[in-house]
Scaffold this active site. Structure first.
Site, short mmCIF file in Angstrom:
data_model
loop_
_atom_site.label_atom_id
_atom_site.label_comp_id
_atom_site.label_asym_id
_atom_site.label_seq_id
_atom_site.Cartn_x
_atom_site.Cartn_y
_atom_site.Cartn_z
N ASP A 347 39.29 41.85 46.26
CA ASP A 347 38.82 42.78 45.23
C ASP A 347 39.97 43.35 44.43
O ASP A 347 40.93 43.87 45.00
CB ASP A 347 38.00 43.89 45.89
CG ASP A 347 36.72 43.34 46.48
OD1 ASP A 347 35.79 43.14 45.70
OD2 ASP A 347 36.69 43.08 47.68
N THR A 348 39.83 43.30 43.11
CA THR A 348 40.89 43.64 42.18
C THR A 348 40.23 43.98 40.85
O THR A 348 39.12 43.53 40.59
CB THR A 348 41.82 42.42 42.00
OG1 THR A 348 42.43 42.10 43.25
CG2 THR A 348 42.91 42.67 40.98
N ILE A 349 40.91 44.75 40.01
CA ILE A 349 40.44 44.90 38.63
C ILE A 349 41.51 44.38 37.70
O ILE A 349 42.71 44.38 38.00
CB ILE A 349 40.07 46.37 38.27
CG1 ILE A 349 41.32 47.29 38.26
CG2 ILE A 349 39.01 46.90 39.21
CD1 ILE A 349 42.02 47.40 36.92
#
Length: 526
Positions: A347-349
């Site tokens: 999970d990353t933006i």
């Protein structure tokens, strides 16, 4: 042009500025900052910090960030490494002595020092136009008042939330249950942390009560972290690396980021005849899968803390790509080359911003796995990343864990240029998938003439742990042919990553913004 009778999304076209990211409130906040007189750096900081509350499983102030920046009025690309290091007291030998062969993703030993806040402070000071306090104000307000949980965030919360322990369950669960779509997530304690950063700069985070809370909580969990470790956190301005593909130059972060993997993969694909293939056909998918196996094998051998990388030139050499491409057969499956063993749903933006003066920012911000290490500080609820899981415990390996070292890092922002001019800041989220995602999107644009939204929308595949993850968007005939070739084809339970891009049409003075439908976000502009 897409078929308007089918589900899809048009790219956003604007003349002045665009922000593309994975949550609409963050995109709007970035545009608000631009229209209030800020530049692309100010907007990127404001949007990214807000995303720590809009997507708390993906990023936060206990994580890291990397950025590529093209200043206004010039085509030079700057790279900022905001990744943290292992604490000075870290010992790989001590872990091996108790039988560890890897660093557990829920272990306190995976909690490297958070580098993002130092990077945001330096970006603001060096290149921003507004005061840092103005950039943090929207995130402070949303952390205090709350943000409704978006559908994709809610989809991820049950699995990711199961990893939370101790105080983290109090801050990131609702009466010990995952938050659902439409529930309000609030983080007033972190709002207080941001107020201190707004008033004191990096000292408000890396020193004083906030740092004391983080150190006390990490040491209670068995970590070796100290106040001196936090005070010593420092980002670095570095030179980007680049590689050519179809008359364009792809700019990536150097190690400890894995950007060299994307460059190598594109160099391999350049040796193959992709343009003549069906973009959704089995022949193209097979070549991408095989190129990824070879590129990721190189990644796992060579990429590490910058001070310990010795063969980057070899990895980026055209001759290396030619020799690897020669190993690929159109009708034979390579065994996994010690590559792509990491699960692909990290999970990353990511967000991209281009402002009316031509400044562009490509920024990625993450705590790695969903909710990072699952460990949060007791008083302020700062969630610690688990980037230390990116180390190896293999003695003598360039990426062997060690005190003060940065681990091999998955998050990579990118910029695509032509004839010395920036044409597209972009990024693809998804842990190990990111380099393959960069290569796939660039190939979609340059080999198949897709616009940036089509390039992000198109289905994706990736070799992982002996299987090929094939999204549902591929035709059944492609799936069947890949299986007949010998690939073990599986449908992933989550989509492969996400992504955003802004294409700069220099001839017409128009920006094309695109945001991946695999996330909740959008591109906004004016």
């Amino acid at each position: 042009m897409r078929d308007f009778q089918l589900p899809g999304r048009s790219p956003l076209l604007a003349q002045n500025a665009i922000c593309a990211t994975s949550h609409p409130l963050a995109a709007k906040t970035a545009i608000d900052i631009l229209q209030a007189g800020g530049n692309a750096v100010d907007a990127a900081i404001a949007g990214a910090v807000l995303l720590g509350f809009a997507e708390p499983q993906s990023c936060g102030i206990g994580g890291d960030c990397f950025a590529l920046v093209k200043p206004a009025g010039e085509e030079r690309i700057l790279a900022l490494n905001g990744s943290g290091r292992a604490p000075a007291g870290f010992s790989a030998e001590a872990l091996r002595e108790v039988g560890a062969t890897t660093i557990g993703t829920e272990s306190v030993h995976s909690a490297t020092l958070p580098g993002a806040i130092d990077a945001f402070c330096h970006l603001s000071k060096d290149l921003g136009r507004l005061a840092l306090a103005e950039c943090l104000a929207p995130a402070i307000r949303y952390a205090e008042d709350g943000i409704p949980v978006a559908p994709r965030v809610a989809f991820d919360w049950p699995e990711n939330g199961a990893r939370l322990t101790g105080a983290a369950r109090r801050f990131y669960m609702n009466a010990d249950r995952p938050l659902r779509t439409g529930d309000i997530f609030r983080a007033p304690e972190q709002a207080e942390v941001l107020r201190r950063i707004a008033a004191e700069g990096r000292a408000g985070f890396y020193e004083g009560e906030v740092a004391e809370d983080m150190v006390r909580s990490l040491r209670a969990a068995g970590g070796s972290h100290t106040l001196d470790d936090f005070a010593a956190v420092a980002c670095d301005w570095v030179d980007p690396i680049q590689g050519d593909y179809r008359s364009h130059a792809l700019f990536e972060h150097p190690p400890n980021g894995q950007g060299a993997t994307a460059i190598l993969m594109l160099k391999i694909l350049a040796e193959l005849d992709l343009e003549s293939l069906d973009p959704l056909g089995p022949e193209r998918a097979h070549l991408e899968i095989e190129a990824a196996k070879l590129s990721y094998d190189a990644r796992d051998r060579f990429i590490a803390d910058p001070a310990h990388v010795t063969r980057l030139d070899h990895m980026l050499a055209d001759d290396t790509a030619r020799r690897l491409a020669a190993l690929i057969s159109p009708d034979r499956v390579l065994p996994d080359a010690r590559a792509a063993s990491e699960a692909v749903h990290r999970d990353t933006i990511y967000l991209a911003v281009v402002d009316r003066d031509g400044m562009a920012v490509s920024m990625i911000y993450s705590t790695y796995w969903g909710f990072g290490s699952g460990i949060a500080s007791d008083r302020f609820g700062v969630l610690f990343q688990n980037r230390g899981a990116g180390f190896t415990l293999e003695p003598g390996h360039p990426n062997e864990a060690g005190p003060g070292k940065r681990p091999m890092h998955t998050i990579i922002p990118a910029m695509l240029c032509r004839a010395g001019a920036l044409v597209m800041p972009f990024g693809v989220m998804g842990g190990a998938y990111q380099p393959a995602g960069h290569a796939h999107v660039v190939s979609n644009l340059l080999d198949f003439g897709m616009d940036p939204q089509e390039a992000l929308d198109a289905p994706r595949c990736f070799p992982d742990a002996g299987a090929v993850r094939l999204e549902r968007g591929y035709p059944e005939a492609t799936r069947a042919r890949l299986a007949a070739l010998g690939h073990r084809v599986e449908t992933p339970n989550k989509p492969l990553g996400g992504g955003q891009a802004i294409l700069i049409d220099h001839d017409r003075g128009v920006l094309w913004g695109a945001s991946d439908p695999r996330k909740d976000g959008c591109a906004l502009g004016y």
